[in-house]
Write a protein that holds these residues in place. Structure first.
Motif, PDB file in Angstrom:
ATOM      1  N   ILE A 227     -16.033   7.300 -13.148  1.00  0.00           N
ATOM      2  CA  ILE A 227     -15.322   7.684 -11.718  1.00  0.00           C
ATOM      3  C   ILE A 227     -14.533   6.660 -11.132  1.00  0.00           C
ATOM      4  O   ILE A 227     -13.249   6.584 -10.715  1.00  0.00           O
ATOM      5  CB  ILE A 227     -16.327   8.417 -10.655  1.00  0.00           C
ATOM      6  N   ARG A 228     -15.057   5.442 -11.167  1.00  0.00           N
ATOM      7  CA  ARG A 228     -14.399   4.160 -10.569  1.00  0.00           C
ATOM      8  C   ARG A 228     -13.351   3.856 -11.417  1.00  0.00           C
ATOM      9  O   ARG A 228     -12.244   3.526 -10.896  1.00  0.00           O
ATOM     10  CB  ARG A 228     -15.541   2.879 -10.481  1.00  0.00           C
ATOM     11  N   GLY A 229     -13.457   3.866 -12.724  1.00  0.00           N
ATOM     12  CA  GLY A 229     -12.139   3.780 -13.464  1.00  0.00           C
ATOM     13  C   GLY A 229     -10.728   4.843 -13.341  1.00  0.00           C
ATOM     14  O   GLY A 229      -9.815   4.274 -13.096  1.00  0.00           O
ATOM     15  N   GLN A 230     -11.289   6.026 -13.257  1.00  0.00           N
ATOM     16  CA  GLN A 230     -10.294   6.940 -12.805  1.00  0.00           C
ATOM     17  C   GLN A 230      -9.572   6.553 -11.253  1.00  0.00           C
ATOM     18  O   GLN A 230      -8.513   6.708 -11.314  1.00  0.00           O
ATOM     19  CB  GLN A 230     -10.937   8.276 -12.804  1.00  0.00           C
ATOM     20  N   ILE A 231     -10.294   6.166 -10.422  1.00  0.00           N
ATOM     21  CA  ILE A 231     -10.040   5.728  -9.254  1.00  0.00           C
ATOM     22  C   ILE A 231      -8.878   4.893  -9.220  1.00  0.00           C
ATOM     23  O   ILE A 231      -7.456   4.879  -8.767  1.00  0.00           O
ATOM     24  CB  ILE A 231     -10.785   5.572  -8.127  1.00  0.00           C
ATOM     25  N   SER A 232      -8.976   3.699 -10.415  1.00  0.00           N
ATOM     26  CA  SER A 232      -8.335   2.768 -10.394  1.00  0.00           C
ATOM     27  C   SER A 232      -6.873   3.100 -11.253  1.00  0.00           C
ATOM     28  O   SER A 232      -5.807   2.822 -10.712  1.00  0.00           O
ATOM     29  CB  SER A 232      -8.913   1.390 -11.326  1.00  0.00           C
ATOM     30  N   ILE A 233      -7.077   3.966 -11.912  1.00  0.00           N
ATOM     31  CA  ILE A 233      -6.020   4.598 -12.716  1.00  0.00           C
ATOM     32  C   ILE A 233      -4.936   5.514 -11.832  1.00  0.00           C
ATOM     33  O   ILE A 233      -3.850   5.201 -11.753  1.00  0.00           O
ATOM     34  CB  ILE A 233      -6.564   5.646 -13.977  1.00  0.00           C
ATOM     35  N   ASP A 234      -5.690   6.082 -10.799  1.00  0.00           N
ATOM     36  CA  ASP A 234      -4.845   6.887  -9.859  1.00  0.00           C
ATOM     37  C   ASP A 234      -4.143   5.944  -8.924  1.00  0.00           C
ATOM     38  O   ASP A 234      -3.165   6.095  -8.733  1.00  0.00           O
ATOM     39  CB  ASP A 234      -5.513   7.803  -9.313  1.00  0.00           C
ATOM     40  N   PHE A 235      -5.029   4.839  -8.500  1.00  0.00           N
ATOM     41  CA  PHE A 235      -4.170   3.973  -7.680  1.00  0.00           C
ATOM     42  C   PHE A 235      -3.092   3.041  -8.419  1.00  0.00           C
ATOM     43  O   PHE A 235      -1.769   2.950  -7.885  1.00  0.00           O
ATOM     44  CB  PHE A 235      -5.271   2.804  -7.362  1.00  0.00           C
ATOM     45  N   ALA A 236      -3.310   2.805  -9.781  1.00  0.00           N
ATOM     46  CA  ALA A 236      -2.082   2.300 -10.431  1.00  0.00           C
ATOM     47  C   ALA A 236      -1.048   3.463 -10.403  1.00  0.00           C
ATOM     48  O   ALA A 236      -0.010   2.546 -10.370  1.00  0.00           O
ATOM     49  CB  ALA A 236      -2.716   2.002 -11.834  1.00  0.00           C
ATOM     50  N   LYS A 237      -1.147   4.322 -10.700  1.00  0.00           N
ATOM     51  CA  LYS A 237      -0.022   5.265 -10.731  1.00  0.00           C
ATOM     52  C   LYS A 237       0.790   5.447  -9.223  1.00  0.00           C
ATOM     53  O   LYS A 237       1.916   5.505  -9.458  1.00  0.00           O
ATOM     54  CB  LYS A 237      -0.294   6.909 -11.103  1.00  0.00           C
ATOM     55  N   GLN A 238      -0.077   5.341  -8.168  1.00  0.00           N
ATOM     56  CA  GLN A 238       0.773   5.317  -6.957  1.00  0.00           C
ATOM     57  C   GLN A 238       1.494   3.869  -6.874  1.00  0.00           C
ATOM     58  O   GLN A 238       2.331   3.959  -6.168  1.00  0.00           O
ATOM     59  CB  GLN A 238      -0.679   5.357  -5.817  1.00  0.00           C
ATOM     60  N   LEU A 239       0.984   2.742  -7.288  1.00  0.00           N
ATOM     61  CA  LEU A 239       1.643   1.681  -6.956  1.00  0.00           C
ATOM     62  C   LEU A 239       2.935   1.613  -7.965  1.00  0.00           C
ATOM     63  O   LEU A 239       3.956   1.389  -7.484  1.00  0.00           O
ATOM     64  CB  LEU A 239       0.613   0.507  -7.521  1.00  0.00           C
ATOM     65  N   GLU A 240       2.550   2.420  -9.263  1.00  0.00           N
ATOM     66  CA  GLU A 240       4.035   2.389  -9.967  1.00  0.00           C
ATOM     67  C   GLU A 240       4.842   3.451  -9.514  1.00  0.00           C
ATOM     68  O   GLU A 240       6.052   3.096  -9.444  1.00  0.00           O
ATOM     69  CB  GLU A 240       3.530   2.888 -11.293  1.00  0.00           C
ATOM     70  N   ALA A 241       4.493   4.212  -8.748  1.00  0.00           N
ATOM     71  CA  ALA A 241       5.405   5.224  -7.872  1.00  0.00           C
ATOM     72  C   ALA A 241       6.286   4.597  -6.772  1.00  0.00           C
ATOM     73  O   ALA A 241       7.449   4.949  -6.512  1.00  0.00           O
ATOM     74  CB  ALA A 241       4.620   6.341  -7.440  1.00  0.00           C
ATOM     75  N   HIS A 242       5.886   3.374  -6.610  1.00  0.00           N
ATOM     76  CA  HIS A 242       6.701   2.721  -5.418  1.00  0.00           C
ATOM     77  C   HIS A 242       7.311   1.349  -6.328  1.00  0.00           C
ATOM     78  O   HIS A 242       7.677   0.373  -5.672  1.00  0.00           O
ATOM     79  CB  HIS A 242       5.784   1.794  -4.453  1.00  0.00           C
ATOM     80  N   GLY A 243       7.433   1.507  -7.593  1.00  0.00           N
ATOM     81  CA  GLY A 243       8.346   0.578  -8.337  1.00  0.00           C
ATOM     82  C   GLY A 243       7.726  -0.597  -8.822  1.00  0.00           C
ATOM     83  O   GLY A 243       8.166  -1.769  -9.198  1.00  0.00           O
ATOM     84  N   ILE A 244       6.178  -0.722  -8.501  1.00  0.00           N
ATOM     85  CA  ILE A 244       5.556  -1.790  -9.084  1.00  0.00           C
ATOM     86  C   ILE A 244       5.060  -1.840 -10.515  1.00  0.00           C
ATOM     87  O   ILE A 244       4.579  -0.782 -10.715  1.00  0.00           O
ATOM     88  CB  ILE A 244       4.251  -2.098  -8.020  1.00  0.00           C
TER      89      ILE A 244
END
Length: 141
Positions: A72-89
């Motif tokens: 679960i913690r890993g999936q949260i990090s993966i989702d957070f990464a996707k949100q950052l990428e959506a902002h061009g990071i």
């Protein structure tokens, strides 16, 4: 080379480290504190810091179980990464197994009090994540 930010994302805190301009050394920057599992607030804070520091690349700790599975913690990090990428990071997920344990050990060896360790442990874990990434990028181990 541009500076890189390292993140150790927890359920209530996000430790943040930053590299030097040469991409050789990681140092602690700050800890973002947020309500339990309020990752939207955390994301806003991280994006503000990225903008202030003029950083476009993040190394985000990916917590894995010791057998390599992502929970679960890993999936949260993966989702957070996707949100950052959506902002061009640009985001690199980095295996963070045992970084908090290692950071705690370093702080204990440095004779840092329990109260002070609690305040900086997340930043130190972020430093460990970022420094191991930088070492690998620069031909280290």
């Amino acid at each position: 080379m541009q500076k890189i930010i390292g993140l150790d994302l927890g359920s209530k805190t996000c430790g943040i480290a930053i590299s030097d301009a040469l991409g050789l050394i990681a140092r602690a920057l700050t800890t973002v504190r947020f309500e339990s599992d309020d990752y939207d607030t955390c994301l806003d804070e991280v994006l503000t810091i990225l903008q202030e520091q003029k950083v476009k690349e993040v190394v985000l700790g990916l917590p894995k179980h010791m057998n390599g599975d992502i929970g679960i913690r890993g999936q949260i990090s993966i989702d957070f990464a996707k949100q950052l990428e959506a902002h061009g990071i640009k985001v690199d997920l980095w295996d963070e197994r045992l970084t908090t344990v290692s950071a705690e050990r370093l702080l204990i060896q440095g004779d840092v009090s329990r109260k002070k360790r609690k305040k900086v442990i997340d930043q130190m874990a972020a430093v460990q994540i970022l420094q191991s990434y930088l070492d690998r990028q620069n031909g280290g181990f």
